[in-house]
Scaffold this active site. Structure first.
Site, PDB file in Angstrom:
ATOM      1  N   ASN A 147      24.368  16.369 -10.908  1.00 24.91           N
ATOM      2  CA  ASN A 147      25.166  15.547  -9.978  1.00 24.91           C
ATOM      3  C   ASN A 147      25.568  16.301  -8.707  1.00 24.91           C
ATOM      4  O   ASN A 147      26.546  15.984  -8.066  1.00 24.91           O
ATOM      5  CB  ASN A 147      26.420  15.009 -10.680  1.00 24.91           C
ATOM      6  CG  ASN A 147      26.063  14.220 -11.919  1.00 24.91           C
ATOM      7  OD1 ASN A 147      25.165  13.367 -11.863  1.00 24.91           O
ATOM      8  ND2 ASN A 147      26.702  14.498 -13.040  1.00 24.91           N
ATOM      9  N   ARG A 148      24.775  17.315  -8.384  1.00 22.49           N
ATOM     10  CA  ARG A 148      25.021  18.151  -7.193  1.00 22.49           C
ATOM     11  C   ARG A 148      26.380  18.855  -7.219  1.00 22.49           C
ATOM     12  O   ARG A 148      26.922  19.245  -6.189  1.00 22.49           O
ATOM     13  CB  ARG A 148      24.864  17.339  -5.895  1.00 22.49           C
ATOM     14  CG  ARG A 148      23.491  16.728  -5.771  1.00 22.49           C
ATOM     15  CD  ARG A 148      23.039  16.546  -4.344  1.00 22.49           C
ATOM     16  NE  ARG A 148      21.645  16.134  -4.306  1.00 22.49           N
ATOM     17  CZ  ARG A 148      20.618  16.969  -4.165  1.00 22.49           C
ATOM     18  NH1 ARG A 148      20.825  18.261  -4.010  1.00 22.49           N
ATOM     19  NH2 ARG A 148      19.390  16.509  -4.138  1.00 22.49           N
ATOM     20  N   LEU A 149      26.917  19.023  -8.439  1.00 26.07           N
ATOM     21  CA  LEU A 149      28.176  19.775  -8.563  1.00 26.07           C
ATOM     22  C   LEU A 149      27.801  21.230  -8.843  1.00 26.07           C
ATOM     23  O   LEU A 149      28.037  21.760  -9.936  1.00 26.07           O
ATOM     24  CB  LEU A 149      29.035  19.183  -9.685  1.00 26.07           C
ATOM     25  CG  LEU A 149      29.356  17.688  -9.547  1.00 26.07           C
ATOM     26  CD1 LEU A 149      30.311  17.245 -10.654  1.00 26.07           C
ATOM     27  CD2 LEU A 149      29.999  17.404  -8.187  1.00 26.07           C
TER      28      LEU A 149
END
Ligand code: FMN
Length: 207
Positions: free
Chosen positions: A183-185
């Site tokens: 989640n692009r975290l």
């Protein structure tokens, strides 16, 4: 966020940055399709105009990160007038990035000789024949120089190392690790130290 794992734990707990680099580099050697030791080298003129190109990491350890090149090249000129530089690895197969910043210093004559002569004869010839970064009037000029050197040193089996063909070691003052997360975290941890003999401290950074 999907699933029960909200990714609250960092994938980058605090550790020794050299040991972490070793572990990531070992994984990259297993997983990258080619040149896991390829890294971008950014240098800058005395006035701060940057330039960047790929080089190959040929040695690393607690004393730094080593690559070899022609000191008369564009990068060589920039390093001579401004030893501050940066290195970047991007291991696509692992979705990882490592950024390294510090000062460059030339390796010893013995180190440069040993590495130059560890290379294949054809590689010694090719680099000795190259006026790296200088204008070339035609490829034939280069291949003629290669052929002349090859004939001259063929019986000896090795080429004398041109003194300007040498290595540089970066002593890092900052090493930053970036790891892709769902989640692009993503995860980032930056290690810094005030000087070569000082202890490393680190912090997570927003991605
Ligand atoms: C994957 C890769 C690895 C390279 N490795 C080196 C290297 O180890 N040393 C080197 O001098 N040039 C290497 N080169 C060529 C450099 O990127 C660059 O073209 C050359 O050093 C001249 O750069 P300069 O004009 O900025 O000095 C490599 C290029 C690539 C694409």
């Amino acid at each position: 966020m999907p699933g029960s794992d909200r990714g609250e734990e960092t994938a980058l707990p605090e550790t020794d940055p050299f040991a972490l680099f070793d572990a990531w580099f070992a994984e990259a050697r297993q997983s990258e399709p080619n040149d896991p030791n390829a890294m971008a080298l950014a240098t800058a003129t005395r006035g701060g105009a940057p330039s960047v190109r790929m080089v190959l990491l040929k040695g690393h350890g607690e004393d730094g990160f080593v690559f070899y090149t022609n000191a008369h090249s564009r990068k060589g000129g920039e390093i001579a007038s401004n030893p501050q530089a940066a290195l970047l690895f991007h291991w696509k197969s692992l979705r990882r990035q490592v950024r390294i910043e510090g000062r460059l210093a030339e390796v010893s004559v013995a180190e440069a000789d040993a590495y130059f002569h560890s290379r294949a004869f054809v590689s010694q010839v090719g680099s000795a024949a190259s006026d790296q970064s200088r204008p070339l009037d035609g490829r034939r000029t280069y291949t003629d120089r290669v052929e002349a050197l090859r004939e001259r040193y063929e019986d000896a089996g090795e080429v004398p190392r041109p003194s300007h063909w040498t290595g540089f070691r970066m002593t890092p003052l900052a090493i930053e690790f970036w790891q892709d997360r769902p989640n692009r975290l993503h995860d980032r941890r930056r290690y810094t130290r005030a000087g070569e003999e000082e202890a490393w401290t680190s912090t997570l950074l927003y991605p």
